[in-house]
Design a protein around this motif. Structure first.
Motif, mmCIF file in Angstrom:
data_model
loop_
_atom_site.group_PDB
_atom_site.id
_atom_site.type_symbol
_atom_site.label_atom_id
_atom_site.label_comp_id
_atom_site.label_asym_id
_atom_site.label_seq_id
_atom_site.Cartn_x
_atom_site.Cartn_y
_atom_site.Cartn_z
ATOM 1 N N SER A 1 -26.476 11.809 -18.686
ATOM 2 C CA SER A 1 -26.041 12.419 -17.721
ATOM 3 C C SER A 1 -24.486 12.298 -17.560
ATOM 4 O O SER A 1 -23.819 13.705 -17.723
ATOM 5 N N PHE A 2 -24.010 11.335 -17.390
ATOM 6 C CA PHE A 2 -22.473 11.194 -17.337
ATOM 7 C C PHE A 2 -21.710 11.729 -18.640
ATOM 8 O O PHE A 2 -20.663 12.358 -18.699
ATOM 9 N N MET B 1 -18.761 14.484 -18.799
ATOM 10 C CA MET B 1 -17.641 14.374 -19.214
ATOM 11 C C MET B 1 -17.329 15.336 -20.303
ATOM 12 O O MET B 1 -16.139 15.983 -20.557
ATOM 13 N N LYS B 2 -18.432 15.974 -20.864
ATOM 14 C CA LYS B 2 -18.110 17.014 -21.882
ATOM 15 C C LYS B 2 -17.834 18.330 -21.295
ATOM 16 O O LYS B 2 -16.802 18.950 -21.750
ATOM 17 N N SER B 3 -18.342 18.517 -20.027
ATOM 18 C CA SER B 3 -17.826 19.770 -19.265
ATOM 19 C C SER B 3 -16.461 19.219 -18.865
ATOM 20 O O SER B 3 -15.702 20.526 -18.827
ATOM 21 N N CYS C 1 -12.588 24.008 -26.153
ATOM 22 C CA CYS C 1 -13.631 23.630 -27.299
ATOM 23 C C CYS C 1 -12.975 22.598 -28.465
ATOM 24 O O CYS C 1 -13.656 22.250 -29.195
ATOM 25 N N MET C 2 -11.646 22.615 -28.263
ATOM 26 C CA MET C 2 -10.822 21.694 -29.434
ATOM 27 C C MET C 2 -11.237 20.235 -29.269
ATOM 28 O O MET C 2 -11.236 19.341 -30.279
ATOM 29 N N TYR C 3 -11.798 19.814 -28.207
ATOM 30 C CA TYR C 3 -12.227 18.285 -27.889
ATOM 31 C C TYR C 3 -13.413 18.013 -28.931
ATOM 32 O O TYR C 3 -13.258 16.841 -29.351
ATOM 33 N N LYS C 4 -14.040 18.988 -29.619
ATOM 34 C CA LYS C 4 -14.967 18.712 -30.793
ATOM 35 C C LYS C 4 -14.347 18.217 -32.002
ATOM 36 O O LYS C 4 -14.822 17.682 -32.745
ATOM 37 N N GLU C 5 -13.271 18.736 -32.235
ATOM 38 C CA GLU C 5 -12.393 18.421 -33.096
ATOM 39 C C GLU C 5 -11.788 17.267 -33.216
ATOM 40 O O GLU C 5 -11.682 16.440 -34.350
ATOM 41 N N ALA D 1 -14.274 8.433 -18.557
ATOM 42 C CA ALA D 1 -14.088 7.880 -19.881
ATOM 43 C C ALA D 1 -14.315 6.275 -19.489
ATOM 44 O O ALA D 1 -14.846 5.559 -20.269
ATOM 45 N N SER D 2 -13.700 5.872 -18.487
ATOM 46 C CA SER D 2 -13.583 4.355 -18.018
ATOM 47 C C SER D 2 -14.720 4.105 -17.676
ATOM 48 O O SER D 2 -15.530 2.848 -17.988
#
Length: 405
Positions: free
Chosen positions: A140-141, A145-147, A155-159, A240-241
């Motif tokens: 779930s988290f 976080m992806k959102s 969408c660059m976070y996938k790269e 992230a933490s």
């Protein structure tokens, strides 16, 4: 014979003392150790120990049951649905007093099997359930976080990173926005990767990754959204933490479960070697959720407990089979995982699954058939392993007695 009906709650538990269907006393106790001791003294004062019946064996009553069993009291579990039907026929009101009385009467009308409770099994059950719940929270988290990453990086976070693992979470704890990456040097990014990632990032591979990250954000203009991304950076770092801590705790719990299983049940693989997917984690679920502690009448009872026994629903021209709502969801999840593992090419149900897919129009319907076959096999394997453990314990106890003699 005196029968004590117990209606538990978080704060306390109500007890109705019943003899010959007539209530002879009613008392309430706190759900603490002092309350258990008071209840035990009241039972001892009546001479012959009474039989204690509880309405559903759940979290609120677990400590009480363990305490009573350790003091030699017979404890029985009454089906809440059965006692509820009896209560509705007695009174329109619902109180703890009425619930406790109907629990005792339900036992006197229909005798139940004595509840078998093992303190170690209860602890293992809580540990496996915590691992299952924590795994769900991690998923779930990660989605949340992806959102947040999509809002901050697009969408660059996938790269940047394919998955949210220890490496990527360590990176996002330091760099929560594109601007922060742009303001940093390749050397600083490389040091972050070395601290957060595996050994592979401590050499040329890590330097290439740092250069790639800088190259991805080099020409992006973030001036128009700077007020938003500054706050969003704190959100991403917070996720992230938190996720990193959850993953570390999940791994620790997994290690504790595996250590216990390997220590207490070192020979379990000999009995389950032909079934794929019986890892120490899955074995812990099978053992603690009922495989070795509950007494099942037959394989059908075991399948029903695992959520694999449909019930008939017929009305006029409609006649269908639907899933029963009353089952152990932890066992059901484990059965689903094991079934998926054993319909693969190297699994024991591969050929059966191929035939079932031809017969049924849907893959899930074919998988249901496999689950029922799996329940039957596991039932007999668990019963065999249970008998094996009993014989091993008897041999150990006999050796201990001979040594003392």
């Amino acid at each position: 014979m005196v029968v004590c009906g117990v209606d538990p709650s978080r704060e306390g538990f109500a007890v109705s003392y019943v003899e010959g269907l007539e209530e002879i006393d009613y008392r309430e106790y706190r759900n603490t150790m002092s309350g258990y001791e008071t209840f035990m003294r009241d039972l001892n004062e009546r001479g012959e120990l009474a039989k204690v019946c509880i309405e559903g064996y759940g979290d609120f009553v677990r400590q009480l049951v363990l305490y009573l069993k350790s003091n030699g009291v017979s404890v029985y579990e009454v089906n809440p649905r059965m006692s509820r039907q009896l209560k509705d026929s007695i009174s329109i009101h619902k109180t703890d007093h009425i619930d406790a009385y109907t629990c005792a009467v339900s036992y006197m009308i229909r005798r139940q099997e004595e509840l078998e409770v093992d303190g170690r099994m209860e602890g293992l059950k809580n540990l496996t359930r915590l691992y299952s719940k924590l795994s769900g929270e991690v998923v779930s988290f990660k989605n949340q976080m992806k959102s947040a990453l999509n809002q901050g990086f697009g969408c660059m976070y996938k790269e940047l990173f394919e998955d949210l693992n220890k490496l990527s979470l360590g990176f996002y704890m330091t760099y929560g926005s594109i601007k922060e990456i742009q303001d940093s040097s390749e050397g600083s990014i490389y040091e972050t990767l070395c601290l957060a990632g595996s050994c592979r990032y401590k050499g040329s591979y890590g330097k290439k990754k740092a250069a790639k990250v800088k190259e991805l954000v080099k020409d992006i203009d973030t001036s128009s959204t700077s007020s938003f991304t500054e706050i969003q950076s704190s959100v991403i770092k917070g996720y992230a933490s938190t996720l990193l801590i959850m993953l570390e705790q999940k791994e620790k719990i997994k290690e504790q479960i595996e250590k216990y299983i390997k220590q207490e049940y070192p020979d379990y693989k000999e009995f389950f070697e032909d079934v794929k997917g019986i890892t120490p984690l899955n074995m812990a679920v099978l053992i603690s959720e009922g495989g070795l502690t509950r007494i099942f009448k037959d394989e059908g009872h075991f399948a029903s407990y695992c959520g694999q026994a449909p019930r008939q629903y017929q009305s006029a021209s409609m006649n269908k089979f639907i899933s029963s709502p009353n089952y152990n969801r932890y066992m059901a999840n484990t059965m689903h995982f094991l079934a998926c593992q054993n319909v693969l090419k190297s699994g024991i149900f591969y050929d059966d699954y191929i035939e079932a897919k031809k017969h049924y129009s849907r893959k899930l319907r074919a998988l249901k058939k496999i689950k029922r076959h799996l329940c039957r096999i596991l039932f007999f394997k668990l019963m065999t392993y249970r008998l094996h453990l009993i014989s091993v314990n008897n041999i150990k106890s006999n050796k201990g007695k001979s040594c003392v003699a």
